[in-house]
Scaffold this motif. Structure first.
Motif, short mmCIF file in Angstrom:
data_model
loop_
_atom_site.label_atom_id
_atom_site.label_comp_id
_atom_site.label_asym_id
_atom_site.label_seq_id
_atom_site.Cartn_x
_atom_site.Cartn_y
_atom_site.Cartn_z
N SER A 103 57.71 35.88 32.09
CA SER A 103 57.96 35.49 33.48
C SER A 103 59.05 36.38 34.09
N ARG A 104 59.10 36.37 35.39
CA ARG A 104 60.16 37.11 36.08
C ARG A 104 61.53 36.51 35.76
N MET A 144 52.50 36.84 33.70
CA MET A 144 53.30 37.80 32.97
C MET A 144 53.83 38.85 33.94
N ILE A 145 54.92 39.46 33.54
CA ILE A 145 55.59 40.47 34.36
C ILE A 145 55.84 41.70 33.50
N TYR A 183 59.69 45.76 39.16
CA TYR A 183 58.89 44.63 38.67
C TYR A 183 57.43 44.78 39.09
N PHE A 184 56.52 44.43 38.18
CA PHE A 184 55.09 44.43 38.45
C PHE A 184 54.48 43.14 37.91
N ASP A 185 53.57 42.53 38.65
CA ASP A 185 52.78 41.44 38.10
C ASP A 185 51.81 42.04 37.09
N SER A 186 51.59 41.32 35.99
CA SER A 186 50.66 41.76 34.95
C SER A 186 49.68 40.62 34.66
#
Length: 104
Positions: A58-59, A1-2, A86-89
């Motif tokens: 998703s990105r 997830m992003i 943008y951040f990874d989650s």
């Protein structure tokens, strides 16, 4: 997830009631967007910065929305261009659903 955070500095600060009216006018455009899990509109306490916090599957799903047309729409609507971060989650806690979700 992003997770993405969009921010834009407003030419003039706006009050919370005005922000709510503007945000409600654009909120329906985000319903049913492929890959968008949630969007939270935000306004700084001084009313000078607005934006959103989005949770995406998703990105690629996020990038499909953050197009030149979207940037023009936001710029025309608010008078300033947005910045998208943008951040990874990897883990999300959802207290409403009572769930903890992981991207794996």
């Amino acid at each position: 997830m992003i997770t993405t955070i969009t921010q834009f500095r407003l030419p003039q600060p706006i009050a919370l009631d005005e922000a709510r009216r503007i945000f409600l006018s654009t909120a329906p455009t985000y319903q049913g967007v492929p890959g968008l899990i949630s969007k939270c509109y935000v306004l700084s306490e001084d009313g000078s910065t607005a934006g959103g916090v989005y949770l995406w599957t998703s990105r690629a799903a996020a990038e499909a929305v953050y197009t030149e047309a979207w940037t023009r729409f936001v710029t025309d609507k608010y008078g300033t261009a947005p910045v998208v971060t943008y951040f990874d989650s990897p883990v999300v806690v959802d207290n409403v659903a009572g769930e903890i979700t992981s991207d794996r």
